[in-house]
Design a protein around this motif. Structure first.
Motif, PDB file in Angstrom:
ATOM      1  N   ARG A 180       4.447  -3.846   5.364  1.00 20.05           N
ATOM      2  CA  ARG A 180       5.674  -4.649   5.391  1.00 20.05           C
ATOM      3  C   ARG A 180       6.010  -5.051   6.831  1.00 20.05           C
ATOM      4  NH1 ARG A 180      11.513  -3.136   5.057  1.00 20.05           N
ATOM      5  NH2 ARG A 180      12.599  -4.965   4.205  1.00 20.05           N
ATOM      6  N   ARG A 181       5.796  -4.128   7.770  1.00 16.17           N
ATOM      7  CA  ARG A 181       6.043  -4.444   9.179  1.00 16.17           C
ATOM      8  C   ARG A 181       5.084  -5.518   9.663  1.00 16.17           C
ATOM      9  NH1 ARG A 181       3.916  -3.548  13.877  1.00 16.17           N
ATOM     10  NH2 ARG A 181       2.198  -2.311  13.019  1.00 16.17           N
ATOM     11  N   ARG A 182       3.806  -5.399   9.257  1.00 12.78           N
ATOM     12  CA  ARG A 182       2.791  -6.333   9.753  1.00 12.78           C
ATOM     13  C   ARG A 182       2.975  -7.755   9.209  1.00 12.78           C
ATOM     14  NH1 ARG A 182      -3.256  -3.708   9.559  1.00 12.78           N
ATOM     15  NH2 ARG A 182      -2.811  -1.623  10.396  1.00 12.78           N
ATOM     16  N   VAL A 183       3.424  -7.893   7.955  1.00 10.76           N
ATOM     17  CA  VAL A 183       3.484  -9.227   7.347  1.00 10.76           C
ATOM     18  C   VAL A 183       4.885  -9.821   7.370  1.00 10.76           C
ATOM     19  CG1 VAL A 183       1.515  -8.689   5.857  1.00 10.76           C
ATOM     20  CG2 VAL A 183       3.839  -8.381   4.980  1.00 10.76           C
ATOM     21  N   ALA A 184       5.811  -9.157   8.043  1.00  4.74           N
ATOM     22  CA  ALA A 184       7.195  -9.645   8.067  1.00  4.74           C
ATOM     23  C   ALA A 184       7.268 -11.086   8.570  1.00  4.74           C
ATOM     24  CB  ALA A 184       8.049  -8.734   8.931  1.00  4.74           C
ATOM     25  N   TYR A 185       6.418 -11.434   9.533  1.00  3.04           N
ATOM     26  CA  TYR A 185       6.474 -12.779  10.105  1.00  3.04           C
ATOM     27  C   TYR A 185       6.131 -13.855   9.087  1.00  3.04           C
ATOM     28  CZ  TYR A 185       1.360 -13.101  10.313  1.00  3.04           C
ATOM     29  OH  TYR A 185       0.035 -13.168   9.984  1.00  3.04           O
ATOM     30  N   MET A 186       5.410 -13.485   8.003  1.00  4.33           N
ATOM     31  CA  MET A 186       5.032 -14.463   6.981  1.00  4.33           C
ATOM     32  C   MET A 186       6.145 -14.698   5.964  1.00  4.33           C
ATOM     33  SD  MET A 186       0.999 -13.945   6.116  1.00  4.33           S
ATOM     34  CE  MET A 186       0.763 -12.188   6.355  1.00  4.33           C
ATOM     35  N   GLY A 187       7.136 -13.816   5.954  1.00  8.39           N
ATOM     36  CA  GLY A 187       8.245 -13.991   5.023  1.00  8.39           C
ATOM     37  C   GLY A 187       7.889 -13.724   3.577  1.00  8.39           C
ATOM     38  N   ILE A 188       6.849 -12.921   3.335  1.00  6.74           N
ATOM     39  CA  ILE A 188       6.445 -12.589   1.963  1.00  6.74           C
ATOM     40  C   ILE A 188       6.929 -11.189   1.646  1.00  6.74           C
ATOM     41  CG2 ILE A 188       4.493 -12.212   0.405  1.00  6.74           C
ATOM     42  CD1 ILE A 188       2.959 -14.317   2.027  1.00  6.74           C
ATOM     43  N   PRO A 189       7.873 -11.037   0.718  1.00  4.29           N
ATOM     44  CA  PRO A 189       8.414  -9.714   0.399  1.00  4.29           C
ATOM     45  C   PRO A 189       7.364  -8.791  -0.222  1.00  4.29           C
ATOM     46  CG  PRO A 189       9.854 -11.464  -0.398  1.00  4.29           C
ATOM     47  CD  PRO A 189       8.568 -12.104  -0.011  1.00  4.29           C
ATOM     48  N   ILE A 190       7.590  -7.497  -0.055  1.00  4.20           N
ATOM     49  CA  ILE A 190       6.740  -6.466  -0.644  1.00  4.20           C
ATOM     50  C   ILE A 190       7.526  -5.777  -1.765  1.00  4.20           C
ATOM     51  CG2 ILE A 190       5.494  -4.310  -0.243  1.00  4.20           C
ATOM     52  CD1 ILE A 190       4.265  -6.772   1.138  1.00  4.20           C
ATOM     53  N   ALA A 191       6.903  -5.686  -2.940  1.00  2.00           N
ATOM     54  CA  ALA A 191       7.523  -5.020  -4.094  1.00  2.00           C
ATOM     55  C   ALA A 191       6.792  -3.719  -4.380  1.00  2.00           C
ATOM     56  CB  ALA A 191       7.477  -5.927  -5.320  1.00  2.00           C
ATOM     57  N   ALA A 192       7.538  -2.706  -4.810  1.00  2.00           N
ATOM     58  CA  ALA A 192       6.957  -1.404  -5.143  1.00  2.00           C
ATOM     59  C   ALA A 192       7.041  -1.170  -6.642  1.00  2.00           C
ATOM     60  CB  ALA A 192       7.694  -0.288  -4.405  1.00  2.00           C
ATOM     61  N   ASP A 193       5.915  -0.793  -7.236  1.00  2.00           N
ATOM     62  CA  ASP A 193       5.855  -0.464  -8.666  1.00  2.00           C
ATOM     63  C   ASP A 193       5.421   0.984  -8.834  1.00  2.00           C
ATOM     64  OD1 ASP A 193       5.411  -0.175 -11.384  1.00  2.00           O
ATOM     65  OD2 ASP A 193       3.763  -1.609 -11.485  1.00  2.00           O
ATOM     66  N   GLU A 194       4.116   1.266  -8.650  1.00  2.00           N
ATOM     67  CA  GLU A 194       3.628   2.637  -8.804  1.00  2.00           C
ATOM     68  C   GLU A 194       4.343   3.608  -7.875  1.00  2.00           C
ATOM     69  OE1 GLU A 194       0.137   0.108 -10.281  1.00  2.00           O
ATOM     70  OE2 GLU A 194       1.727  -0.045  -8.766  1.00  2.00           O
ATOM     71  N   SER A 195       4.769   3.142  -6.711  1.00  2.00           N
ATOM     72  CA  SER A 195       5.481   4.017  -5.774  1.00  2.00           C
ATOM     73  C   SER A 195       6.869   4.387  -6.273  1.00  2.00           C
ATOM     74  CB  SER A 195       5.590   3.351  -4.396  1.00  2.00           C
ATOM     75  OG  SER A 195       4.329   3.280  -3.788  1.00  2.00           O
ATOM     76  N   VAL A 196       7.300   3.767  -7.367  1.00  2.00           N
ATOM     77  CA  VAL A 196       8.559   4.132  -8.013  1.00  2.00           C
ATOM     78  C   VAL A 196       8.272   4.900  -9.299  1.00  2.00           C
ATOM     79  CG1 VAL A 196      10.702   3.271  -9.042  1.00  2.00           C
ATOM     80  CG2 VAL A 196       9.726   2.124  -7.040  1.00  2.00           C
ATOM     81  N   ARG A 197       7.519   4.301 -10.211  1.00  2.00           N
ATOM     82  CA  ARG A 197       7.378   4.883 -11.551  1.00  2.00           C
ATOM     83  C   ARG A 197       6.446   6.091 -11.610  1.00  2.00           C
ATOM     84  NH1 ARG A 197       2.584   3.009 -14.085  1.00  2.00           N
ATOM     85  NH2 ARG A 197       1.719   1.119 -13.124  1.00  2.00           N
ATOM     86  N   LYS A 198       5.534   6.234 -10.642  1.00  2.00           N
ATOM     87  CA  LYS A 198       4.632   7.377 -10.662  1.00  2.00           C
ATOM     88  C   LYS A 198       4.949   8.396  -9.571  1.00  2.00           C
ATOM     89  CE  LYS A 198       0.287   6.895 -11.771  1.00  2.00           C
ATOM     90  NZ  LYS A 198       0.265   7.460 -13.132  1.00  2.00           N
ATOM     91  N   ALA A 199       6.073   8.203  -8.883  1.00  2.00           N
ATOM     92  CA  ALA A 199       6.407   9.074  -7.762  1.00  2.00           C
ATOM     93  C   ALA A 199       7.288  10.238  -8.194  1.00  2.00           C
ATOM     94  CB  ALA A 199       7.132   8.273  -6.687  1.00  2.00           C
ATOM     95  N   ALA A 200       7.066  11.400  -7.563  1.00  2.00           N
ATOM     96  CA  ALA A 200       7.955  12.536  -7.796  1.00  2.00           C
ATOM     97  C   ALA A 200       9.363  12.194  -7.326  1.00  2.00           C
ATOM     98  CB  ALA A 200       7.434  13.771  -7.067  1.00  2.00           C
ATOM     99  N   ASP A 201       9.457  11.379  -6.285  1.00  2.00           N
ATOM    100  CA  ASP A 201      10.745  10.914  -5.767  1.00  2.00           C
ATOM    101  C   ASP A 201      10.733   9.384  -5.793  1.00  2.00           C
ATOM    102  OD1 ASP A 201      13.042  10.253  -4.466  1.00  2.00           O
ATOM    103  OD2 ASP A 201      12.558  11.267  -2.586  1.00  2.00           O
ATOM    104  N   PRO A 202      11.280   8.762  -6.822  1.00  2.00           N
ATOM    105  CA  PRO A 202      11.221   7.299  -6.932  1.00  2.00           C
ATOM    106  C   PRO A 202      12.050   6.566  -5.893  1.00  2.00           C
ATOM    107  CG  PRO A 202      12.595   8.216  -8.672  1.00  2.00           C
ATOM    108  CD  PRO A 202      11.942   9.378  -7.993  1.00  2.00           C
ATOM    109  N   LEU A 203      12.891   7.307  -5.150  1.00  2.00           N
ATOM    110  CA  LEU A 203      13.720   6.670  -4.125  1.00  2.00           C
ATOM    111  C   LEU A 203      13.084   6.717  -2.733  1.00  2.00           C
ATOM    112  CD1 LEU A 203      17.160   8.060  -5.300  1.00  2.00           C
ATOM    113  CD2 LEU A 203      16.348   5.709  -5.518  1.00  2.00           C
ATOM    114  N   ALA A 204      11.962   7.417  -2.608  1.00  2.00           N
ATOM    115  CA  ALA A 204      11.331   7.568  -1.296  1.00  2.00           C
ATOM    116  C   ALA A 204      10.948   6.227  -0.697  1.00  2.00           C
ATOM    117  CB  ALA A 204      10.101   8.472  -1.416  1.00  2.00           C
ATOM    118  N   VAL A 205      10.488   5.300  -1.514  1.00  2.00           N
ATOM    119  CA  VAL A 205      10.045   4.006  -1.006  1.00  2.00           C
ATOM    120  C   VAL A 205      11.221   3.224  -0.417  1.00  2.00           C
ATOM    121  CG1 VAL A 205      10.280   2.769  -3.217  1.00  2.00           C
ATOM    122  CG2 VAL A 205       8.594   2.005  -1.538  1.00  2.00           C
ATOM    123  N   ALA A 206      12.390   3.367  -1.025  1.00  2.00           N
ATOM    124  CA  ALA A 206      13.573   2.679  -0.495  1.00  2.00           C
ATOM    125  C   ALA A 206      14.038   3.321   0.805  1.00  2.00           C
ATOM    126  CB  ALA A 206      14.692   2.697  -1.530  1.00  2.00           C
TER     127      ALA A 206
END
Length: 326
Positions: free
Chosen positions: A177-203
C-alpha cells in the motif's frame, strides 16, 4: 442457544451445484441447506477448511435461520460481475451472464498463468465494458510484494477501482500500500479479514483502504457489521461462492450496512449452471429478500449418498464445537 443437531438434520439437504466455469479450483459447489424458524440458511465451508474454521460458518447459518436479522436499509443491492481466470477470448461470454452489471471483479495471479494472461484478460474486460465500467482485480494473496507492485503497475492503465488481497500477509499489504500510493489504486483486504484470528489487525496496521466481508466466514450478519464498525473502513460485501440461499444472507448483510459505496460481489449465482433458486442479478442488482429453495431443484441437485454422509458428519463435528462454546 444453539439448536440441537437433530433440529438441523431434520430439514438438511445436501446439494451439489455444477459450475459454468471452474472457479477457485471448484467445478461443483457443495452445500448443506437447512430450515429454521426464520427461513432457510446455508452451511458451505470449503472442503479443505478444518472444523474450527468451518464451525464459524455453521454459527452464521444458525444465526440466519434462527434469529431475526438487522433491519435492511435498502431493498436491492448493486453487484459486480465475477470473471474467473479465463482466457481473454472468453471474457465476453462470461460477462453476458451478469445482466446489467457495471462493475467486474477479475481473478488474477492464478497458478500456472502469467502476468501477461492477467493483462490480456483485464484488457478484454475494459474493451467490453467501455471507459465507464469499473474493474477490480482479486489476487487471493497470490503475489509477493515485488510481484504485486509490478502487476498493479502493469494493470494500472485499465483504471482499476481497487486491488483485492494482492499479498497474503498484513505486513506485505501495508508495504505494498505504501509503494503503490502514488498510483491512487486502493488496496482491499479479504482473506486478511475472514481468515484472520484478529480480523481488525489489517485496519490497525493501515494495510488496506477497504474491507471485503463475507457473511458465512465471519459468523453471520451481526458479527460482520461489528467488524466493519470497529475497523472504520468502507466495506464491500462478497459471496463465498454461495448457493442462492447463502447469497440471501450476504444480501442481508449488504442491506444492513450504514454505507454502501461499492457494488457488491453477490452476483455469483451467474457462475452456476444450476442452482436451488434463481439468485442471478437483474439490471445489475439482486434482491435482499430471503430465498426458499425450489423443491424440484433440491431433488435435482441432491448430492450423492456418500457426499451427503460426509457433510452430515462434518455438520455434527462443527455443531459439537459450537455446543461446547455455549
Amino acid at each position: 442457544m444453539t439448536p440441537t443437531l437433530a433440529e438441523l438434520v431434520d430439514t438438511a439437504r445436501v446439494v451439489a451445484l455444477p459450475m459454468n466455469t471452474r472457479f477457485r479450483g471448484v467445478d461443483t459447489r457443495e452445500a448443506v441447506l437447512f430450515e429454521g424458524p426464520q427461513g432457510w440458511a446455508e452451511f458451505s465451508p470449503f472442503t479443505e477448511y478444518d472444523d474450527g474454521e468451518a464451525a464459524t460458518w455453521l454459527a452464521a447459518a444458525i444465526d440466519f435461520a434462527w434469529r431475526l436479522q438487522p433491519a435492511p436499509r435498502r431493498e436491492r443491492i448493486p453487484v459486480n460481475a465475477t470473471i474467473p481466470a479465463v482466457e481473454a477470448s472468453r471474457v465476453a461470454e462470461v460477462l453476458a451472464r451478469f445482466d446489467g452489471c457495471r462493475t467486474a471483479k477479475v481473478k488474477v495471479a492464478e497458478r500456472g498463468q502469467r502476468l501477461a494472461d492477467d493483462v490480456a484478460r483485464v484488457r478484454a474486460i475494459r474493451e467490453a465494458m467501455g471507459p465507464e465500467g469499473r474493474i477490480r482485480v482479486d489476487a487471493n494473496g497470490g503475489w509477493n510484494v515485488d510481484e504485486a507492485e509490478h502487476a498493479i503497475h502493469a494493470l494500472a492503465e485499465f483504471d482499476l477501482e481497487y486491488a483485492e488481497q494482492p499479498c497474503a500477509s498484513v505486513p506485505e499489504l501495508a508495504e505494498l500500500r505504501r509503494r503503490v500510493a502514488y498510483m491512487g489504486i486502493p488496496i482491499a483486504a479479504d482473506e486478511s479479514v475472514r481468515k484472520a484470528a484478529d480480523p481488525l489487525a489489517v485496519a490497525r496496521a493501515g494495510a488496506a483502504d477497504l474491507l471485503v466481508i463475507k457473511a458465512q466466514p465471519l459468523g453471520g450478519v451481526r458479527r460482520a457489521l461489528a467488524i466493519v464498525a470497529e475497523a472504520g473502513l468502507p466495506a464491500v460485501v462478497s459471496s463465498a461462492l454461495d448457493t442462492g440461499v447463502g447469497l440471501a444472507q450476504g444480501a442481508a448483510l449488504a442491506a444492513s450496512l450504514p454505507e454502501l459505496d461499492h457494488d457488491c460481489g453477490l452476483g455469483t449465482a451467474s457462475l452456476f449452471a444450476d442452482d436451488v433458486a434463481d439468485a442471478r442479478p437483474a439490471g445489475g442488482t439482486v434482491s435482499v429478500a430471503r430465498v426458499t429453495p425450489d423443491a424440484a431443484a433440491l431433488d435435482r441437485l441432491a448430492a450423492s449418498a456418500e457426499r451427503r454422509q460426509w457433510w452430515l458428519e462434518r455438520l455434527e463435528r462443527c455443531h459439537a464445537l459450537l455446543a461446547e462454546s455455549d
